[in-house]
Design a protein around this motif. Sequence first.
Motif, short mmCIF file in Angstrom:
data_model
loop_
_atom_site.label_atom_id
_atom_site.label_comp_id
_atom_site.label_asym_id
_atom_site.label_seq_id
_atom_site.Cartn_x
_atom_site.Cartn_y
_atom_site.Cartn_z
N ALA A 145 0.80 -1.22 0.00
CA ALA A 145 0.00 0.00 0.00
C ALA A 145 0.83 1.28 0.00
O ALA A 145 0.32 2.34 -0.31
N SER A 146 2.11 1.17 0.37
CA SER A 146 2.91 2.40 0.47
C SER A 146 4.33 2.15 -0.01
O SER A 146 4.79 1.00 -0.06
N VAL A 147 5.00 3.23 -0.33
CA VAL A 147 6.38 3.14 -0.80
C VAL A 147 7.27 2.57 0.30
O VAL A 147 8.16 1.74 0.05
N GLU A 148 7.00 2.99 1.54
CA GLU A 148 7.79 2.50 2.67
C GLU A 148 7.60 1.00 2.83
O GLU A 148 8.56 0.26 3.10
N HIS A 172 1.83 -5.97 7.01
CA HIS A 172 1.25 -5.45 5.77
C HIS A 172 0.31 -6.48 5.17
O HIS A 172 0.63 -7.12 4.17
N ASN A 200 -1.61 2.67 -10.60
CA ASN A 200 -1.65 3.94 -9.88
C ASN A 200 -2.79 4.81 -10.38
O ASN A 200 -3.25 4.67 -11.51
N SER A 269 -5.00 6.73 -3.29
CA SER A 269 -3.60 6.80 -2.87
C SER A 269 -3.04 5.41 -2.56
O SER A 269 -1.90 5.30 -2.13
N ASP A 270 -3.84 4.36 -2.77
CA ASP A 270 -3.40 3.02 -2.38
C ASP A 270 -3.59 2.03 -3.54
O ASP A 270 -4.69 1.50 -3.74
N ASP A 319 -1.65 9.49 -5.11
CA ASP A 319 -0.97 8.20 -5.09
C ASP A 319 0.54 8.46 -4.99
O ASP A 319 1.11 9.13 -5.87
N PRO A 320 1.19 7.97 -3.93
CA PRO A 320 2.61 8.31 -3.75
C PRO A 320 3.55 7.53 -4.67
O PRO A 320 4.74 7.85 -4.75
N SER B 47 6.67 12.35 -2.46
CA SER B 47 5.97 13.03 -3.55
C SER B 47 6.56 14.41 -3.82
O SER B 47 6.38 14.96 -4.90
#
Lengths: 352, 206
Positions: A145-148, A172, A200, A269-270, A319-320, B47
């Motif tokens: 769900a996230s870049v991290e 996760h 994305n 964003s996910d 969306d990151p 971002s």
Amino acid sequence: MPEALRPAPRNTIGSLALIAGIVALVAATFSYTAGWFSPERLTPQKLVDGFAGPSGPPLGHRRNHAKGICFTGMFEANGAGSELSHAQVFAKGQYPVIGRFNLGTPNPNADDSKERVRGLGLMISTPDGQEWRMAMIDPPFFPVASVEAFRELQIASASKEPDAMAKFAGAHPEIAAFGGWAKSAPWTGSYAEEPYNALNSFIFTDSSGSDHAVRWSLTPAAQPVPAPPEELAKRGPNFLETEIVDRIKNGPARWTMKVTVANAGDPTSDPSKAWPQDRRSVEVGVLTVDKIEAEADGPCRDINFDPTVLPNGIRTSDDPFPAARSSAYRVSYDRRTAEEKDYPRAATGASQ
Amino acid sequence: MTNVQRLRPARIIQRFNPLQRALHWIMAVCILAMLFIGVGMVSTVASEYLTLVNIHKPLGILILILALIRLVVRLRYGAPPLPLDLPEPMKLAAYLSHYALYALMIAMPLIGWAMLSAADYPVTLWPSVWLPQIVPQSASLHTLLWNAHFYLAFLFFALILMHLAAGLFHALIRRDGVFDAMGPALTHDEIAPGEWREPPAPIRSR
């Protein structure tokens, strides 16, 4: 003599200390901005390094999705996309494309039957001088769900601790859906039988200035023929490449591009969360692939399919991932283009 | 010390003209911002990366335009002379560093633009304004330009720090009017007019 004509400094030592302090402050702020005091900062270098296995990165190649083959063809817009975005690429017409079929692996010599994720990079050029680049994959959602979380996944995958992946999945849980897809989705024997999804979310702006949060995908015209990986393994390690070469010799392959519009409240964003199936979907055109070329000398080799290269009328959303992908793709590009000698252009040894 | 009393009352101070001073300070802000944006954007996947890249490109082109205007203005109007009593090594450092600063102000945006061109990346000033490629796509050229852009950026920053230190040295310690020549406002008015040397300036009109 001239010294006498000038007022003497009030306090030379103090002034020198002040100058040193100002210069040091500017230098320190610069160093902070560069991340030199922040070893924990998630840099594109870390993400790109994270793809390399124990034997090191694939010199001269993309750091991930390293195995691929170039194609060229046409995107034929039917005009329907113009209601969502004023980008020229949606106006009825034909626009040339350069693309790349690829496998989701950092190994440029991977066995085609062992790699679960297949991808498609695409660059559509329009007469107004603008481009739309994208890099899509065949799963219907992203693993994390996230870049991290993606970075943590890299670390867990590389970890020697037996429970590293279990721990990651605990933290996760969204990865379970991806695991389910990997296990149950049918394998096919052709790049042409795969759907490709730009997971994305992006924002389309129409000619009235209204914004629409969207995702898009390519649906193959070819009927997918499921084939178990054990059977595919018998076709040789490069069967996908030989298959697509043979297929296109006999006629082009086609995909329909569908743009799905989010309802208010859909997660933009996910990318690990697919939107409900009933969302409005607009068929905006057909991608036709009519020529295949080996990557070493092909037109896709030195293209970075950076998903943030967008024509006016499309922009990134909250969306990151596109920003992170752009940042990391660029590092991959900088490195591999500097390693040209490790990936000779003419496989035959002939001149370029 | 009672030096002040020995000053002549006249306050004929040779300064850069207002256009030159305006260009200097506007560009100082732009270039410092540019260098900070540059090191910041290449070190993050957040971002903000895109925001910074989207400022870096048009700001670079703005700096290029301002630098070209500044070069013409400088060639046309010259610069106040350095103080006669400035030690030779400092004079030499002043001349050389100013040549280097001008060269970098003009070269860095061009190298960046060419670097993006060599990689076939669009140079987007605005969503609807894409600049043309200025060199053909080439992996080896991209690498050369990338290295130049990267290392020259740090050289540029180092030169700016030296320039800042030297400016403050003139303002606070030598108090010889060199800082006031470019200063946004006069910090003090005790500058001896006789101290200006005749043929000045690193870059003169020819």
